[in-house]
Design a protein around this motif. Structure first.
Motif, PDB file in Angstrom:
ATOM      1  N   GLN A 118      56.366  43.630  81.075  1.00  0.00           N
ATOM      2  CA  GLN A 118      56.823  42.612  82.033  1.00  0.00           C
ATOM      3  C   GLN A 118      56.996  43.172  83.434  1.00  0.00           C
ATOM      4  O   GLN A 118      56.986  42.411  84.408  1.00  0.00           O
ATOM      5  CB  GLN A 118      58.138  42.014  81.538  1.00  0.00           C
ATOM      6  N   GLN A 119      57.192  44.489  83.577  1.00  0.00           N
ATOM      7  CA  GLN A 119      57.298  45.114  84.902  1.00  0.00           C
ATOM      8  C   GLN A 119      55.944  45.512  85.470  1.00  0.00           C
ATOM      9  O   GLN A 119      55.868  46.267  86.447  1.00  0.00           O
ATOM     10  CB  GLN A 119      58.188  46.355  84.830  1.00  0.00           C
TER      11      GLN A 119
ATOM     12  N   ASP B 165      53.888  47.565  84.237  1.00  0.00           N
ATOM     13  CA  ASP B 165      53.607  48.977  83.966  1.00  0.00           C
ATOM     14  C   ASP B 165      52.642  49.076  82.788  1.00  0.00           C
ATOM     15  O   ASP B 165      52.816  48.400  81.761  1.00  0.00           O
ATOM     16  CB  ASP B 165      54.895  49.739  83.631  1.00  0.00           C
TER      17      ASP B 165
END
Length: 401
Positions: free
Chosen positions: A195-196, A198
């Motif tokens: 979700q980030q 990454d």
């Protein structure tokens, strides 16, 4: 007066004129040849084993664009139009079309090579090739490439499209780097975007997630991971860490697993697996018992044969007893006088026949002698095998703990 002329320049100019005249003559000859020569055959070359497009599809494209080519004059075949039509196909990266003087139309097709397969948030499925262009999934062939899943917002719009988001470009750079390196190509099997945004690498060996972050300073990050694999993993073990964070170029941050979780991973054998292990152990022990019993059988034969010679004296008549030793004596004398291999074989066979007759007369004596000896031996062997099985089960339980 003769020195004033530059004869070398004159000769070079004359040579250029002759060459130009030859080119003009050749071109005119080719044009005349095209008007008379007809297309006799169409040869299609598709190099490589990964065929996203087949020969039948190329034939269909040619018929749709140019019609029937066989029997047509070469002058009426538009080669450049065929190349443009083939290159518009999403699976073809380059197409080369030319005609020889025998009337054969040659078509060479170079396919696009995907390096990563994208599964975005909306459920779309597409490839990214070596040139960083998107290409659709083929029904003819599925490429064995890296898979990227998770929170990917890149959308596949048309047949051939460029990458629009930074995340998609980072995925392309990462997949290209992994594809070039043989070690990482064998180790990394999937990329997951969290979700980030990454990127997380999923390895084939080891049960941990490798947090990569973005594609900035990618080579340095992967070199740090390689050093960590060589120095830290052999000492700690492949199941010791839950995550390995290499998103920072100057350090590696790891999250260690709990001891209970490590124990669970080590105790993955189910009850059925333990039963199978026990069955294998018992089968091996039983096979060893059978092998030892087979080896001990020839040792028991002479002990059984001794009472057979003593017992027939009680049961059989005196006449039979007198006849048997007489035959043996005569045979022995013959062997002493004439030492021949054939008679020796006959002598070896005759006493066997006598023994079989004795066995048929009284089978009860032989049947009672064998089980008395084997029962005691089997009891001892069973006790020894039971002890071995218990010792192996103890070792197995200690290894699990």
């Amino acid at each position: 007066m003769l020195k004033r002329f530059d004869w070398s320049a004159i000769f070079t100019g004359f040579a250029w004129l002759i060459s130009l005249a030859g080119v003009v003559v050749l071109l005119s000859f080719i044009n005349v040849k095209k008007q008379t020569v007809k297309c006799t055959d169409v040869k299609i070359l598709i190099p490589g084993a990964d065929n996203f497009i087949e020969r039948e599809e190329i034939d269909a494209i040619l018929k749709e664009d140019q019609g029937v080519l066989l029997g047509r004059n070469l002058e009426r075949i538009n080669i450049h139009q065929i190349e443009k039509k083939l290159q518009s196909n999403p699976y073809i990266g380059f197409a080369k079309v030319y005609v020889d003087m025998d009337g054969v139309l040659h078509i060479e097709v170079k396919q696009r090579q995907p390096i990563v397969r994208i599964l975005n948030e909306t459920g779309q499925d597409f490839y990214i090739d070596n040139d960083g262009l998107k290409m659709p999934i083929s029904s003819n062939f599925t490429a064995n490439v890296l898979v990227a899943t998770g929170h990917i917002s890149e959308v596949f719009g048309s047949r051939v499209d460029t990458l629009h988001t930074k995340l998609a470009r980072d995925l392309y750079k990462t997949a290209q780097y992994i594809k070039k390196d043989t070690l990482w190509d064998a180790q990394i099997e999937q990329i997951v975007v969290d979700q980030q945004n990454d990127m997380e690498l999923i390895p084939r060996v080891g049960n941990q997630r490798i947090i990569l972050g973005n594609a900035d300073s990618l080579e340095k990050k992967m070199n740090n991971l390689l050093i960590f694999y060589k120095k830290a993993m052999p000492q700690v073990g492949w199941e010791a860490y839950r995550t390995i964070n290499i998103k920072y170029s100057n350090q590696i941050v790891c999250q260690r697993r709990d001891s209970t979780e490590i124990a669970r991973n080590l105790k993955r054998l189910s009850k059925m697996d333990s039963v199978r292990v026990r069955q294998k152990v018992s089968d091996s022990l039983i096979s060893n018992v059978i092998a030892t019993a087979i080896k001990e059988k020839p040792i028991e034969k002479p002990s059984v044969a001794a009472p057979q010679k003593i017992e027939p004296k009680k049961t059989e008549s005196k006449k039979a007893e007198e006849k048997k030793p007489e035959v043996k004596k005569t045979e022995v004398k013959k062997v002493e006088k004439k030492v021949e291999p054939k008679k020796a074989i006959v002598q070896a066979v005759k006493p066997k026949a006598a023994k079989t007759v004795e066995k048929k007369d009284k089978p009860k004596a032989t049947a009672t002698a064998k089980p008395a000896l084997s029962a005691q031996a089997l009891k001892k062997q069973k006790e020894a095998r039971d002890k071995e099985i218990r010792a192996l089960e103890k070792q197995y339980k200690t290894q699990q703990n």
